[in-house]
Design a protein around this motif. Structure first.
Motif, mmCIF file in Angstrom:
data_model
loop_
_atom_site.group_PDB
_atom_site.id
_atom_site.type_symbol
_atom_site.label_atom_id
_atom_site.label_comp_id
_atom_site.label_asym_id
_atom_site.label_seq_id
_atom_site.Cartn_x
_atom_site.Cartn_y
_atom_site.Cartn_z
ATOM 1 N N TYR A 20 -5.580 8.120 -7.228
ATOM 2 C CA TYR A 20 -6.576 7.056 -7.172
ATOM 3 C C TYR A 20 -5.832 5.745 -6.914
ATOM 4 O O TYR A 20 -5.236 5.167 -7.816
ATOM 5 N N PHE A 21 -5.863 5.287 -5.682
ATOM 6 C CA PHE A 21 -5.152 4.066 -5.308
ATOM 7 C C PHE A 21 -6.036 2.848 -5.537
ATOM 8 O O PHE A 21 -7.195 2.819 -5.122
ATOM 9 N N PRO A 33 -2.276 -6.148 3.857
ATOM 10 C CA PRO A 33 -2.905 -5.253 2.887
ATOM 11 C C PRO A 33 -3.628 -4.074 3.529
ATOM 12 O O PRO A 33 -3.606 -2.965 2.991
ATOM 13 N N LEU A 34 -4.278 -4.293 4.664
ATOM 14 C CA LEU A 34 -4.981 -3.196 5.325
ATOM 15 C C LEU A 34 -4.006 -2.148 5.848
ATOM 16 O O LEU A 34 -4.287 -0.947 5.814
ATOM 17 N N ALA A 35 -2.841 -2.597 6.293
ATOM 18 C CA ALA A 35 -1.822 -1.651 6.755
ATOM 19 C C ALA A 35 -1.294 -0.839 5.577
ATOM 20 O O ALA A 35 -1.012 0.357 5.713
ATOM 21 N N VAL A 36 -1.167 -1.491 4.424
ATOM 22 C CA VAL A 36 -0.721 -0.782 3.219
ATOM 23 C C VAL A 36 -1.758 0.263 2.817
ATOM 24 O O VAL A 36 -1.418 1.405 2.478
ATOM 25 N N LEU A 37 -3.028 -0.109 2.847
ATOM 26 C CA LEU A 37 -4.084 0.842 2.509
ATOM 27 C C LEU A 37 -4.079 2.024 3.467
ATOM 28 O O LEU A 37 -4.161 3.189 3.037
ATOM 29 N N GLU A 38 -3.961 1.755 4.757
ATOM 30 C CA GLU A 38 -3.939 2.853 5.727
ATOM 31 C C GLU A 38 -2.751 3.778 5.466
ATOM 32 O O GLU A 38 -2.883 5.008 5.538
ATOM 33 N N SER A 39 -1.599 3.208 5.149
ATOM 34 C CA SER A 39 -0.414 4.022 4.864
ATOM 35 C C SER A 39 -0.637 4.878 3.623
ATOM 36 O O SER A 39 -0.259 6.057 3.595
ATOM 37 N N ALA A 40 -1.243 4.293 2.598
ATOM 38 C CA ALA A 40 -1.515 5.048 1.373
ATOM 39 C C ALA A 40 -2.468 6.206 1.634
ATOM 40 O O ALA A 40 -2.300 7.312 1.107
ATOM 41 N N LEU A 41 -3.459 5.967 2.479
ATOM 42 C CA LEU A 41 -4.409 7.026 2.831
ATOM 43 C C LEU A 41 -3.721 8.112 3.645
ATOM 44 O O LEU A 41 -3.982 9.311 3.457
ATOM 45 N N ARG A 42 -2.849 7.711 4.535
ATOM 46 C CA ARG A 42 -2.092 8.696 5.313
ATOM 47 C C ARG A 42 -1.189 9.523 4.388
ATOM 48 O O ARG A 42 -0.954 10.712 4.643
ATOM 49 N N ILE A 204 2.500 1.949 -5.343
ATOM 50 C CA ILE A 204 2.210 2.147 -3.919
ATOM 51 C C ILE A 204 2.102 0.810 -3.202
ATOM 52 O O ILE A 204 2.741 0.589 -2.177
ATOM 53 N N ALA A 205 1.315 -0.122 -3.746
ATOM 54 C CA ALA A 205 1.104 -1.411 -3.087
ATOM 55 C C ALA A 205 2.391 -2.214 -2.976
ATOM 56 O O ALA A 205 2.558 -2.995 -2.033
ATOM 57 N N GLY A 206 3.309 -2.024 -3.927
ATOM 58 C CA GLY A 206 4.551 -2.771 -3.909
ATOM 59 C C GLY A 206 5.723 -1.998 -3.354
ATOM 60 O O GLY A 206 6.862 -2.485 -3.369
ATOM 61 N N GLU A 211 3.194 4.915 2.485
ATOM 62 C CA GLU A 211 2.856 6.297 2.844
ATOM 63 C C GLU A 211 3.751 7.283 2.114
ATOM 64 O O GLU A 211 3.284 8.282 1.551
ATOM 65 N N GLN A 212 5.043 7.016 2.090
ATOM 66 C CA GLN A 212 5.973 7.892 1.403
ATOM 67 C C GLN A 212 5.728 7.884 -0.095
ATOM 68 O O GLN A 212 5.778 8.926 -0.759
ATOM 69 N N ALA A 213 5.431 6.702 -0.650
ATOM 70 C CA ALA A 213 5.163 6.598 -2.080
ATOM 71 C C ALA A 213 3.943 7.434 -2.459
ATOM 72 O O ALA A 213 3.952 8.158 -3.469
ATOM 73 N N ALA A 214 2.886 7.345 -1.655
ATOM 74 C CA ALA A 214 1.684 8.137 -1.924
ATOM 75 C C ALA A 214 1.978 9.623 -1.789
ATOM 76 O O ALA A 214 1.523 10.441 -2.603
#
Length: 229
Positions: A20-21, A33-42, A204-206, A211-214
């Motif tokens: 749950y991000f 931030p949007l790039a971070v969110l996309e990476s987390a989703l990936r 994840i955000a930091g 993507e790797q963190a997620a």
């Protein structure tokens, strides 16, 4: 039924609470931030909560526009989009659900405004608060901080997994998400305590590579096949 993308969630059992991000624009130390969110989703985030609040947070039209952008990304990855605390925003963007804390909106009032078909999450810290959340119509509860965290300046003292174990024993059917200072290495302990997953902000955000963190969290859940979407 809550709708996200082309998928309908008929019950919470069909929603994956594993990773749950949670993110707001202030949680991203560098980059978009949007790039971070996309990476987390990936990387495999299974649920996303927009937590845009506090000094310096976006407001008004900017907040609405950012929320819609986050929602569109969630739709691409078929992941539920949750809004923290702001009921008006959640309804305005047609979010899949909302999450409230003990000091935010009354959960029963929120459920009444949302209706029966959206996801409602509530932060709790005790068995009594969990029982009240269930009575108010919560679909899941968030418990923590499990470990020390710097993501929330006013966070309570870390309580470990004791509270999770107590609530899980009392309400075995209640989905629980652990939050607060959680790393991928702690996932085994979190799951063993009775939680269905973990809510993560700074890990994840930091991270230098969201993507790797997620993906590391997903692997720690024992489901590496979910890494590639």
């Amino acid at each position: 039924m809550a709708i996200c993308g082309n998928r309908r969630w008929k019950s919470l059992e069909s929603i994956d609470l594993g990773l749950y991000f949670i993110m707001g624009t202030k949680d991203v130390r560098s980059g978009n931030p949007l790039a971070v969110l996309e990476s987390a989703l990936r990387g495999g985030a299974t649920l996303f909560q927009l937590r845009e609040k506090g000094p310096g947070a976006l407001e008004g039209e900017e907040k609405f526009a950012f929320a819609k952008s986050c929602q569109r990304l969630c739709q691409v990855f078929d992941v539920p989009f949750i809004v923290n605390d702001d009921v008006d925003l959640a309804l305005a963007v047609d979010a899949d659900g909302i999450h409230v804390g003990q000091d935010d909106w009354d959960a029963a009032r929120v459920r009444k405004r949302l209706g029966p078909d959206r996801i409602l999450g509530v932060s709790v810290h005790t068995v009594a608060e969990a029982e009240a959340a269930i009575a108010a119509g919560a679909n899941y509860v968030g418990m923590g901080p499990v470990f020390g965290t710097r993501s929330k300046p006013n966070a309570r003292t870390a309580a470990g997994t004791v509270g999770i174990r107590e609530v899980a024993a009392r309400f075995p059917e209640l989905p629980i998400v652990a939050i607060g200072g959680i790393t991928a290495g702690a996932m085994a302990e979190i799951l063993a305590s009775g939680a269905q997953g973990a809510a993560v902000i700074s890990a994840i955000a930091g991270a230098g590579d969201a993507e790797q963190a997620a993906a590391e969290f997903v692997a720690a859940l024992g489901r590496p096949e979910a890494v590639m979407r």
